[in-house]
Design a protein around this motif. Structure first.
Motif: not given
Length: 446
Positions: A226-245
């Motif tokens: 469950x933890x690894x699924x949560x990490x994968x979901x949140x990091x994917x969300x971050x990289x897809x939605x937040x343009x990083x600088x």
């Protein structure tokens, strides 16, 4: 009337959890506030308190059971004038899967007697018990049991589980001896020499997993926790939605290291030791207050601005990563930050954090310097807009203030910013403020 005790929602996003351990048994009397059970979410193990008083009439979900839906009846509480007969009218919980084949098992036993099979009873018992120890080729064990087994050096595959469906639980691992467990592992194989060899990997896989497998290479397949699924979901969300600088600075540590030595000498009698990371947390907290444009959350149509710096600190734990929060990092003393960080990190590794201790925060810091990593970039921890990645401090050639060439202890820090919320110039101001606090650390204690 009996009171149904239901699986609680221990966080806003919790849909199911694991009933890790019962701390009461049937017949026990409980009062409001008594700890009844330990429940595992995808991030932590939390205690579940009684809200009513009475007697535990029936436990409907055994400890070690995973995937218990929020709202499921896990036990029944009897009132003062009620006895066990009152439970008959209460709704019945779903029976464990292992109970379903009882009738079939009974028929098999009858058939064996009628045909006067020569197979001894103990061997037959072992045949029916073996599937309970594994599930589709993998060991059934609680996450907590796996962590304890890894720490003790116990071969968890060799243990006989006492939990539901033969699940290996915490008590089984704690009672096992590291040396004896490995010797025990060969026993099941000796009981049935004619059993066919199990396939290398029989975990039920998704189609995309099968498409990626190369059968020529020895491998194993594990279900995601469950933890690894949560990490994968949140990091994917971050990289897809937040343009990083990304913005990087080199920071000299010599003055900070000297001040840390003096502080720890002064705090020695109190048993408190301030780490470099504690001082970096403080520096980031102060920098966020100095540059409030980076202490924000992007909320689509609005921008949330925070007036306090709550710094999330990345902590590696078995099976994943968690970010406990040092609240009011800008206002706390270095000794208070040291105490809080030590306590949070210890409870994070034991899975004992409360949701409010790891959910939220206004910015994050991730330090991989102790692993020798000189520089890296970190993924923003949503919904935050800022995370600081800290590399190792090492001796480097350095141009001194008087223009001469010398040697200094220098680390590289890289800030990742959500460009929807933070402009590059504001991110640069934060990095400059952070560097100034680290290179002139008296400003953190003045």
């Amino acid at each position: 009337m009996p009171i149904e005790i239901k699986m609680p929602a221990l966080s806003p996003t919790m849909e199911e959890g694991k009933l890790a351990k019962w701390l009461v048994k049937e017949g026990d009397t409980v009062s409001s506030g008594d700890i009844m059970a330990e429940i595992e979410t995808d991030k932590a193990t939390m205690e579940f308190e009684a809200v009513d008083e009475g007697t535990i009439g029936k436990i409907t979900i055994a400890e070690g059971t995973e995937g218990v839906k929020v709202g499921s009846v896990i036990a029944v509480l009897l009132g003062e004038d009620e006895d066990a007969s009152a439970i008959d009218a209460a709704p019945k919980a779903d029976a464990p899967k292992a109970d379903a084949p009882k009738d079939e098992a009974a028929k098999d036993e009858t058939a064996k007697v009628e045909t006067k099979s020569a197979q001894p009873a103990p061997a037959a018992k072992a045949e029916t018990k073996a599937p309970a120890a594994t599930q589709e080729g993998r060991v059934i064990a609680s996450p907590l049991a796996k962590r304890i087994a890894a720490a003790k050096g116990v071969d968890i595959e060799a243990l006989t589980g006492t939990g539901p469906n033969g699940r290996v639980v915490k008590a089984d691992v704690e009672a096992a001896q590291p040396g004896a467990a490995k010797a025990k592992k060969a026993a099941p194989a000796a009981q049935n020499d004619t059993a066919p060899a199990a396939p290398a990997s029989t975990v039920e896989m998704a189609a995309e997993t099968r498409a990626l497998l190369d059968a020529r290479i020895p491998h194993s397949v594990e279900k995601l926790s469950g933890m690894r699924k949560t990490i994968a979901r949140r990091l994917t969300q971050s990289m897809q939605e937040a343009p990083h600088i990304y913005l990087t600075v080199d920071v000299r540590l010599d003055k900070l290291m000297a001040l840390r030595a003096d502080i720890n000498t002064a705090l020695e009698k109190q048993g408190v030791k301030v780490s470099v990371n504690d001082m970096l947390i403080k520096a980031l907290g102060l920098a966020l207050i100095e540059v409030p444009e980076c202490n924000v959350t992007f909320a689509g149509g609005e921008l949330i601005k925070y007036e306090r710096a709550d710094v999330s600190v990345a902590v590696s734990i078995p099976g994943g990563l968690i970010t406990p929060i040092v609240q009011d990092a800008n206002g706390k003393s270095l000794s208070a930050i040291a105490k809080a960080s030590k306590d949070l990190a210890a409870r994070a590794k034991d899975g004992k954090l409360k949701p409010e201790e790891y959910q939220g925060g206004t910015a994050s810091i991730s330090n991989m310097g102790m692993m020798g990593i000189k520089q890296f970039t970190a993924v923003i921890n949503p919904p935050q807009a800022t995370i600081l990645a800290i590399g190792a401090g090492d001796k480097r050639p350095w141009v001194m203030p008087d223009g001469s060439l010398g040697v200094a202890t220098v680390m590289t820090a890289t800030g990742s910013f959500d460009h929807r919320a933070v402009d590059g110039a504001d991110g640069a101001r934060l990095m400059a403020a952070f560097r100034n606090y680290v290179e002139n650390p008296l400003g953190m204690v003045a």
